[in-house]
Design an enzyme around this catalytic site. Sequence first.
Site, PDB file in Angstrom:
ATOM      1  N   GLU A 173       9.737  14.807  16.072  1.00  0.00           N
ATOM      2  CA  GLU A 173      10.084  14.786  14.658  1.00  0.00           C
ATOM      3  C   GLU A 173       9.196  15.787  13.921  1.00  0.00           C
ATOM      4  OE1 GLU A 173       9.271  11.105  12.558  1.00  0.00           O
ATOM      5  OE2 GLU A 173      11.151  11.358  11.463  1.00  0.00           O
ATOM      6  N   GLU A 217      10.262   0.553  10.271  1.00  0.00           N
ATOM      7  CA  GLU A 217      11.250   1.612  10.076  1.00  0.00           C
ATOM      8  C   GLU A 217      10.515   2.911  10.330  1.00  0.00           C
ATOM      9  OE1 GLU A 217      12.947   4.491   9.025  1.00  0.00           O
ATOM     10  OE2 GLU A 217      13.030   3.882   6.909  1.00  0.00           O
ATOM     11  N   GLY A 241       3.525   2.863  13.911  1.00  0.00           N
ATOM     12  CA  GLY A 241       4.327   1.658  14.117  1.00  0.00           C
ATOM     13  C   GLY A 241       3.966   0.950  15.414  1.00  0.00           C
ATOM     14  N   GLY A 271       7.072   4.404   8.416  1.00  0.00           N
ATOM     15  CA  GLY A 271       6.224   5.561   8.660  1.00  0.00           C
ATOM     16  C   GLY A 271       6.447   6.087  10.063  1.00  0.00           C
ATOM     17  N   SER A 272       5.401   6.613  10.645  1.00  0.00           N
ATOM     18  CA  SER A 272       5.560   7.276  11.941  1.00  0.00           C
ATOM     19  C   SER A 272       5.657   6.255  13.070  1.00  0.00           C
ATOM     20  CB  SER A 272       4.379   8.205  12.197  1.00  0.00           C
ATOM     21  OG  SER A 272       3.225   7.438  12.491  1.00  0.00           O
ATOM     22  N   THR A 273       6.332   6.667  14.150  1.00  0.00           N
ATOM     23  CA  THR A 273       6.459   5.800  15.325  1.00  0.00           C
ATOM     24  C   THR A 273       5.090   5.509  15.930  1.00  0.00           C
ATOM     25  OG1 THR A 273       8.717   6.473  15.795  1.00  0.00           O
ATOM     26  CG2 THR A 273       7.424   5.695  17.663  1.00  0.00           C
ATOM     27  N   GLU A 274       4.206   6.502  15.877  1.00  0.00           N
ATOM     28  CA  GLU A 274       2.868   6.333  16.434  1.00  0.00           C
ATOM     29  C   GLU A 274       2.121   5.178  15.754  1.00  0.00           C
ATOM     30  OE1 GLU A 274       0.630   9.818  15.650  1.00  0.00           O
ATOM     31  OE2 GLU A 274      -1.231   8.982  16.439  1.00  0.00           O
ATOM     32  N   CYS A 290      13.169  10.418   7.359  1.00  0.00           N
ATOM     33  CA  CYS A 290      13.123   9.911   8.724  1.00  0.00           C
ATOM     34  C   CYS A 290      14.488   9.984   9.384  1.00  0.00           C
ATOM     35  CB  CYS A 290      12.595   8.483   8.729  1.00  0.00           C
ATOM     36  SG  CYS A 290      13.370   7.459   7.486  1.00  0.00           S
ATOM     37  N   LYS A 294       0.845  -1.193   0.000  1.00  0.00           N
ATOM     38  CA  LYS A 294       0.000   0.000   0.000  1.00  0.00           C
ATOM     39  C   LYS A 294       0.881   1.244   0.000  1.00  0.00           C
ATOM     40  CE  LYS A 294      -1.847   2.493   3.231  1.00  0.00           C
ATOM     41  NZ  LYS A 294      -1.700   3.860   2.661  1.00  0.00           N
TER      42      LYS A 294
END
Lengths: 476, 280
Positions: free
Chosen positions: A388, A257, A240, A235-238, A291, A183
């Site tokens: 970030e 990542e 993830g 993508g974002s840590t959130e 990132c 995606k």
Amino acid sequence: MRFEYAPAPESASIVDIRSSYGLFVGGEFTDAKDGELFKTINPASEDVLAEVVSAGPSDVDSAVAAARDAYDNRWRDLPGAERAKYLFRLARLIQERSRELAVLESIDNGKPIRESRDVDLPLVAAHFFYYAGWADKLRYAVPGRQPRPIGVAAQVIPWNFPLLMLAWKIAPALAAGNTVVLKPAETTPLTALHFAQLCQQADLPPGVVNIVTGAGETGRLLVEHPGVDKVAFTGSTEVGRAIARAVAGTRKRLTLELGGKAANIVFDDAPVDQAVEGIVNGIFFNQGHVCCAGSRLLVQESVADEVLDALKRRMATLRVGDPLDKNTDVGAINSAAQLARIRELSDVGTAEGAQRWSAPCELPERGFWFVPTIFTGVSQAHRIAREEIFGPVLSVLTFRTPAEAVEKANNTPYGLSAGVWTEKGSRILAIADQLRAGVVWANTFNKFDPTAPFGGYKESGYGREGGRQGLEAYLA
Amino acid sequence: MPERLAVRKTYKLFIGGAFPRSESGRSYVVTSVDGDFLANAALASRKDVRDAVVAARKAFPGWSGATAYNRGQILYRIAELLEGRRDQFSTEARDRAQVDAAIDRWVWYAGWADKLAQVYGNANPVAGPYFNLSAPEPTGVVGIVAPPDSPLLGLVSVLAPVIVSGNTAVVLAAEERPLPAISLAEVLATADLPGGVVNVLTGRVAETAPWLAGHLDVNALDLTGVADPELAATLERDAAENLKRVLRPPAEPVDWYAEPGIDRMVAYLETKTVWHPKGV
């Protein structure tokens, strides 16, 4: 005396953008079953480029079923040398059509053509070329183990390097014998859909690669689908974290990542002009939508004024504007939402007492733009030193001793990358040892290569992409 | 209408990217397995061997200094061009399966270019504050006696592992069946492979191999194609003069269709270990 640049636009006519795209499932472009249509726009002009599908549950079901069928019947048991040949074909097709794809990437993403043409696309082709060569050499990649594919991989990628992230995901997965449902990001779906055309040109067996477009909800449906054996997310840590929770208790394998807040450490013996180039490349490359961007400059106190003066002089020469102009250094911010976030955090920086500076710069009237900006007088407690921003905004901090530099560099929940600038080799190696980051660039920054593993410590995620280690994410 | 009269090809040597006749002016008759005349191949001399070594040495800095990625791309290009001349080679080698396997072998080795150091190099955890890394490097100019039993696949199987890592080569082609080697050289000459990386000599192995074995600017010697044990022993002795790395003739017949493994690449690598102190 000042010389003006003449416009040097790359022609957009090289790429044929359709008015609407379906999903790529089972080797064919198909209409949505229960997905709705949405529009993707050019962030530099806000013009609508095409209509794409936001895939729904039935669409995701079909894609996963197609990937499973291909895995069981056409791909898993294909000799490695044959899988290699398909991947070499894809690498060559990308090389052949690289300018077209670079232009499309710049149009859909907003990044300067100089970057999509000279960085993204060459790396995309190189990634396929590199992992093609592994497909029939897996037993050398993981000595002492019997390499086996995992199954169907659900891959969700971000909008900052759309085609490059696709390559990082698809190439190793296919080389190892997995099939994929990928995606692309909501705001940058077009190059993935054109990559699907390359899969057709390569006669890749149907279902080995499936592309479903959509936003976060489509991504959630995909990674939570019970027919998926492996999840890879960038993508974002959130998000993830949410995915890590979602796969908990299943047999799904996961690599992530995620975000970063990299320290770029400049010691007093660093060559100033080279360091300044590295700082600029570290934070303003790709509008700071990176990132691993060097978003925290740690400069030794004794040279801070000298480095900052040189940095400001250099920033005044950056050209912000039309992504398709070959002289452009900084292109458009990818979306209105991202621009709002960059503005919000920058305002927080000012409100918390940091000093904001940017070079005078004219911006186009339409589109999403943000002038390259630095904040000085930043403390470790400031939000702009901790969160970030994912934009062209640099937070500058100072240090006095190497130990203080390391302490500050590691004082973050992230651990993706770091930079070290010094003429002293032994210092580079000692500092690198102490940095809790997956990639350390010394006297350079933002360098990528398919042979070099990339990925983070701590909350920047787990698993590596690139190199031999990148294969292991796709081997059982 | 009469049958068209064919234009026949002159088979020459391949040295430094060019196709010269033998400096000696000599040639020898090459026949088919049925004894029919095929061509007059060049009969290489001592001077041709020396010219080929000079060309290989000259090409070494550029080829070994190219990125592994670049070398991989060029080896893959060789496979692409060979695929395009599949019919020609199938006629010459009289064996389509051999040609297909030879093409696939180039692809296999193309993939190794940027992976060899990852499989055959490593970081060393020495007991002290030092960065310590061992990485493979090419040994230099490699002399190769190509196997007589497999004039195309065998040749590719001994040549590709030599050049993939950055070595340059002087090949003595299969004596009785040298024509596929020269046709392969035509492919190499148009595949963006820099001139001199591969040099191909046709002629009498017993005459030319000793010059190669004794040449002091040759770093390694591949004796795979030397069928006579006495000649092999003599060549190995000659090679000892400047301590060439020698790959002896195989003890058992080689199945050229089998996956080759990494032994042939490793045979022509030097390991370089770099130490650097760590300290702020």
